[in-house]
Write a protein that holds these residues in place. Structure first.
Motif, PDB file in Angstrom:
ATOM      1  N   HIS A  40      47.762  32.936 -33.876  1.00 54.63           N
ATOM      2  CA  HIS A  40      47.086  31.795 -34.349  1.00 54.63           C
ATOM      3  C   HIS A  40      48.739  30.654 -35.120  1.00 54.63           C
ATOM      4  O   HIS A  40      48.814  29.942 -34.847  1.00 54.63           O
ATOM      5  CB  HIS A  40      46.181  31.411 -34.039  1.00 54.63           C
ATOM      6  CG  HIS A  40      44.770  31.562 -33.606  1.00 54.63           C
ATOM      7  ND1 HIS A  40      44.444  32.663 -33.378  1.00 54.63           N
ATOM      8  CD2 HIS A  40      44.338  31.025 -31.901  1.00 54.63           C
ATOM      9  CE1 HIS A  40      43.256  32.016 -31.974  1.00 54.63           C
ATOM     10  NE2 HIS A  40      43.552  31.388 -30.681  1.00 54.63           N
ATOM     11  N   ASP A  58      43.356  36.337 -44.975  1.00 55.29           N
ATOM     12  CA  ASP A  58      42.594  37.207 -44.525  1.00 55.29           C
ATOM     13  C   ASP A  58      41.561  38.317 -45.321  1.00 55.29           C
ATOM     14  O   ASP A  58      42.064  38.709 -46.501  1.00 55.29           O
ATOM     15  CB  ASP A  58      43.204  38.161 -43.669  1.00 55.29           C
ATOM     16  CG  ASP A  58      42.500  39.055 -42.409  1.00 55.29           C
ATOM     17  OD1 ASP A  58      42.117  38.288 -40.974  1.00 55.29           O
ATOM     18  OD2 ASP A  58      41.531  39.515 -42.685  1.00 55.29           O
ATOM     19  N   ASN A  84      38.912  36.124 -49.305  1.00 57.63           N
ATOM     20  CA  ASN A  84      37.599  36.592 -48.447  1.00 57.63           C
ATOM     21  C   ASN A  84      37.237  34.385 -48.030  1.00 57.63           C
ATOM     22  O   ASN A  84      36.764  33.988 -49.080  1.00 57.63           O
ATOM     23  CB  ASN A  84      36.257  36.876 -48.828  1.00 57.63           C
ATOM     24  CG  ASN A  84      35.080  37.050 -47.545  1.00 57.63           C
ATOM     25  OD1 ASN A  84      34.455  35.819 -47.030  1.00 57.63           O
ATOM     26  ND2 ASN A  84      34.553  38.164 -47.534  1.00 57.63           N
ATOM     27  N   PHE A  85      37.289  34.570 -46.391  1.00 54.28           N
ATOM     28  CA  PHE A  85      36.892  33.285 -46.186  1.00 54.28           C
ATOM     29  C   PHE A  85      35.068  32.442 -46.915  1.00 54.28           C
ATOM     30  O   PHE A  85      35.734  31.442 -47.644  1.00 54.28           O
ATOM     31  CB  PHE A  85      37.265  33.281 -45.335  1.00 54.28           C
ATOM     32  CG  PHE A  85      36.376  32.934 -43.986  1.00 54.28           C
ATOM     33  CD1 PHE A  85      34.450  32.431 -44.500  1.00 54.28           C
ATOM     34  CD2 PHE A  85      36.990  33.892 -43.347  1.00 54.28           C
ATOM     35  CE1 PHE A  85      34.006  33.465 -43.199  1.00 54.28           C
ATOM     36  CE2 PHE A  85      35.399  34.211 -42.410  1.00 54.28           C
ATOM     37  CZ  PHE A  85      34.623  33.860 -42.202  1.00 54.28           C
ATOM     38  N   ASP A 106      38.634  31.678 -36.704  1.00 52.73           N
ATOM     39  CA  ASP A 106      38.965  32.779 -35.495  1.00 52.73           C
ATOM     40  C   ASP A 106      38.147  34.187 -35.172  1.00 52.73           C
ATOM     41  O   ASP A 106      38.838  35.144 -35.763  1.00 52.73           O
ATOM     42  CB  ASP A 106      40.563  32.990 -34.476  1.00 52.73           C
ATOM     43  CG  ASP A 106      40.328  34.122 -33.445  1.00 52.73           C
ATOM     44  OD1 ASP A 106      39.417  34.037 -32.529  1.00 52.73           O
ATOM     45  OD2 ASP A 106      41.605  34.806 -33.101  1.00 52.73           O
ATOM     46  N   GLN A 113      42.328  46.128 -36.517  1.00 50.12           N
ATOM     47  CA  GLN A 113      41.260  47.036 -36.846  1.00 50.12           C
ATOM     48  C   GLN A 113      40.698  46.782 -35.891  1.00 50.12           C
ATOM     49  O   GLN A 113      39.753  49.046 -35.803  1.00 50.12           O
ATOM     50  CB  GLN A 113      40.605  45.560 -37.375  1.00 50.12           C
ATOM     51  CG  GLN A 113      40.743  44.745 -38.129  1.00 50.12           C
ATOM     52  CD  GLN A 113      40.665  43.577 -38.657  1.00 50.12           C
ATOM     53  OE1 GLN A 113      39.627  42.888 -37.799  1.00 50.12           O
ATOM     54  NE2 GLN A 113      40.059  42.926 -40.234  1.00 50.12           N
TER      55      GLN A 113
END
Ligand code: SAM
Length: 338
Positions: A40, A58, A84-85, A106, A113
């Motif tokens: 994306h 990410d 981490n978001f 997303d 992974q």
């Protein structure tokens, strides 16, 4: 130009729909909170050129490496952060990346992974029960499986896996402990509740529950969505793609709440959720459960500036800097230019 690009490692889901929902424009500033393999992100950079900027986040250091290579051509316009978001707001303040024109989540895992044989996310491969997005996290799926009480395990499998046989599965797990690997766990679940149910392997829901618990997926999503709205400029877009009903419920309730009443900060772009076409599902079966929701920020620059002042308080040390007149002036200019 078609945006349907195939990636060597992970095929981006609802790609054209995402770019459209984000209303990507040249010179725009975007955040991809779930960079993954950068699929994306590459399309956002392409569409926002010339002058576009992307902050990619990410939690998985491997994803940052892979996406870094993929986005090399745009290295002057990208900032890739292994974080981490759940810390979205402080990341943006630290890197002076706000306000923004669009934010993308997303959710879930990338094929990097899921198809990795050593991360423990899938029972297709025998691996230690890990499931952490980042090696810096302390608790693994194995820790949860081997140290929780039967009641705790059953509750977790029921809540995060929506598994109706959670108590039976928990009892069988306790009897087999210690359980060390994905295959050992999958086999034990199969013994507990029998073979395949429709398309689903009997271990699917338990694996989902463990992954959600290890990575605090639902709590972190709720927190990050709240922060995201503070970072959007006027007209800025929030786009979220979710892959299971627990995530989607959070996104749906959040966007509905934020878009109703006198204090609404968002306007829904698509009242009905967007899902992949049959052609996309055929081409990429992993897209089959995807649901995209999008909303637009309706907070004016003035209101936004006042909110940003408040935002300075909870961010600790940095807040001191941000309250200095020169920085406040910069902030005001940035917000009114948004
Ligand atoms: C579905 S993949 C994204 C794929 C990406 N859109 C692409 O086109 O390549 C989801 C990514 O989000 C990351 N992720 C999930 N939860 C996260 C969180 N709380 N903080 C940061 N990254 C997260 C995962 O590590 C994974 O790489």
């Amino acid at each position: 130009m078609s945006l349907m690009m195939s990636a060597p490692t992970h095929i981006p889901v609802l790609l054209e729909e995402t770019i459209e929902a984000l209303a990507v424009q040249p010179g725009g500033r975007y955040i991809d909170c779930t960079l993954g393999a950068g699929g994306h992100a590459a399309a956002i950079l392409e569409q926002s050129s010339p002058g576009g900027q992307l902050l990619g986040i990410d939690a998985d250091p491997e994803a940052i490496k892979v996406a870094g290579t993929r986005l090399e051509a745009y290295s002057g316009s990208t900032l890739l952060i292994n974080e981490n978001f759940v810390n979205l707001e402080s990341i943006c303040i630290k890197y002076d990346f706000l306000p923004v024109h669009g934010i993308l989540f997303d959710l879930g895992l990338s094929s990097l992974q899921l198809d990795s044989d050593g991360r423990g996310f899938s029972f297709q491969y025998d691996a230690p029960l890990d499931m952490r997005l980042s090696p810096s996290q302390e608790v693994t799926a194995g820790d949860i499986i081997n140290t929780s009480s039967e009641k705790e395990l059953a509750h977790l499998i029921k809540t995060y896996g929506e598994e109706r046989y959670s108590y039976r599965i928990a009892r069988h797990i306790i009897q087999e402990r210690p359980i060390k690997t994905t295959l050992q766990l999958a086999r034990r679940i199969e013994q507990a509740i029998g073979g395949r149910r429709g398309r689903l392997h009997p271990a699917t829901k338990t694996f989902q529950a463990l992954r959600i618990a290890v990575n605090h997926e639902l709590e972190y999503l709720e927190t990050a969505l709240k922060q995201a709205v503070n970072l959007l400029g006027f007209d800025g877009r929030l786009v979220v793609i979710s892959y299971h009903s627990l995530e989607d419920r959070i996104v749906k309730q959040f966007t509905q709440r934020e878009s109703s009443g006198d204090t609404a900060r968002l306007r829904l772009i698509n009242k009905k959720v967007i899902t992949p076409s049959d052609t996309e599902v055929q081409f990429n079966p992993r897209s089959r459960s995807a649901k995209l929701r999008a909303a637009e920020c309706i907070v004016t620059p003035d209101e936004y500036y006042r909110a940003a002042e408040k935002l300075c308080f909870p961010v600790g040390v940095k807040a001191v800097g941000w309250r200095r007149p020169a920085l406040l002036k910069k902030l005001r200019e940035a917000f009114s230019a948004a």
